[in-house]
Design a protein around this motif. Structure first.
Motif, PDB file in Angstrom:
ATOM      1  N   PHE A  60       8.897 -16.133  23.320  1.00 64.88           N
ATOM      2  CA  PHE A  60       9.615 -14.954  23.766  1.00 64.88           C
ATOM      3  C   PHE A  60       8.666 -13.956  24.416  1.00 64.88           C
ATOM      4  O   PHE A  60       7.539 -13.778  23.974  1.00 64.88           O
ATOM      5  CB  PHE A  60      10.310 -14.269  22.590  1.00 64.88           C
ATOM      6  N   TRP A  63       8.574  -7.851  25.541  1.00 61.05           N
ATOM      7  CA  TRP A  63       9.638  -6.858  25.591  1.00 61.05           C
ATOM      8  C   TRP A  63      10.818  -7.271  24.731  1.00 61.05           C
ATOM      9  O   TRP A  63      11.492  -6.427  24.130  1.00 61.05           O
ATOM     10  CB  TRP A  63      10.081  -6.578  27.023  1.00 61.05           C
ATOM     11  N   ALA A  64      11.090  -8.593  24.634  1.00 61.05           N
ATOM     12  CA  ALA A  64      12.204  -9.064  23.806  1.00 61.05           C
ATOM     13  C   ALA A  64      11.888  -8.869  22.323  1.00 61.05           C
ATOM     14  O   ALA A  64      12.761  -8.492  21.535  1.00 61.05           O
ATOM     15  CB  ALA A  64      12.491 -10.524  24.102  1.00 61.05           C
ATOM     16  N   ARG A  68      13.949  -6.382  19.812  1.00 62.63           N
ATOM     17  CA  ARG A  68      14.488  -6.854  18.530  1.00 62.63           C
ATOM     18  C   ARG A  68      13.991  -5.974  17.383  1.00 62.63           C
ATOM     19  O   ARG A  68      14.757  -5.625  16.486  1.00 62.63           O
ATOM     20  CB  ARG A  68      14.072  -8.312  18.303  1.00 62.63           C
TER      21      ARG A  68
END
Length: 188
Positions: A60, A63-64, A68
């Motif tokens: 991932f 930024w993801a 989260r």
């Protein structure tokens, strides 16, 4: 059986005719004990066991992962900010109404004569709680981002040729054979 059903049965059999009281309690305990029965699965059925797979988050983008984390912090802090916003709203109402005990905050207010919040005040309270949760999430994001950038800057400013030490847990050994057990990726 739900709590509502249990309380219904208790009320029904306590208030029912005296002839049904013993039968009612017996029926209540039979129904309640059936809910507690656990049935084991027999080995004759064919079931496939799925191997557990460890979830890999390295694919991932950063930024993801940050998004989260912000989501988790925002939803996790919402109950606390809602409690604070409700208490603050109740205290402001209490002060604006000449310290009338009907408008007192929740722990002080009497349940029989208290004045509840109207829809507009509830909406403002929930909005303030949501804004507070997002604010806490943003502050957490900026703190984590600052720490990450500072660590990266320290790594870049190391002099040429200095060793980078990566700490890992001591490798596990099999107690019976004494052989070192390698992690799944094969690195020691």
């Amino acid at each position: 059986m739900s709590k509502r059903g249990v309380f219904f049965l208790l009320r029904y059999f306590q208030a029912g005719p005296k002839t049904n009281r013993g039968l009612g309690w017996a029926l209540f305990f039979v129904v309640f004990s059936l809910n507690l029965t656990v049935y084991a699965q027999t080995s004759s059925s064919t079931t496939t066991v799925m191997p557990s797979v460890e979830f890999d988050t390295s694919t991932f983008p950063q930024w993801a992962k940050d998004l989260r984390r912000a989501e988790i912090v925002a939803f996790g802090s919402f109950p606390f900010t809602l409690l604070l916003a409700t208490f603050t709203t109740d205290t402001v109402r209490f002060a604006n109404n000449s310290w009338d005990t009907r408008y007192a905050p929740w722990p002080i207010r009497r349940s029989d004569g208290g004045v509840e919040m109207n829809a507009k005040q509830r909406f403002i309270t929930i909005g303030a709680a949501a804004a507070g949760s997002v604010l806490i999430s943003l502050v957490d994001h900026f703190i984590v981002r600052y720490k990450r950038n500072k660590a990266e800057e320290e790594r870049r400013n190391l002099p040429d040729g200095s060793p980078i030490i990566i700490r890992r847990p001591w490798p596990e050994t099999d107690t019976e054979t004494g052989v070192e057990v390698l992690p799944e990726n094969g690195e020691p």
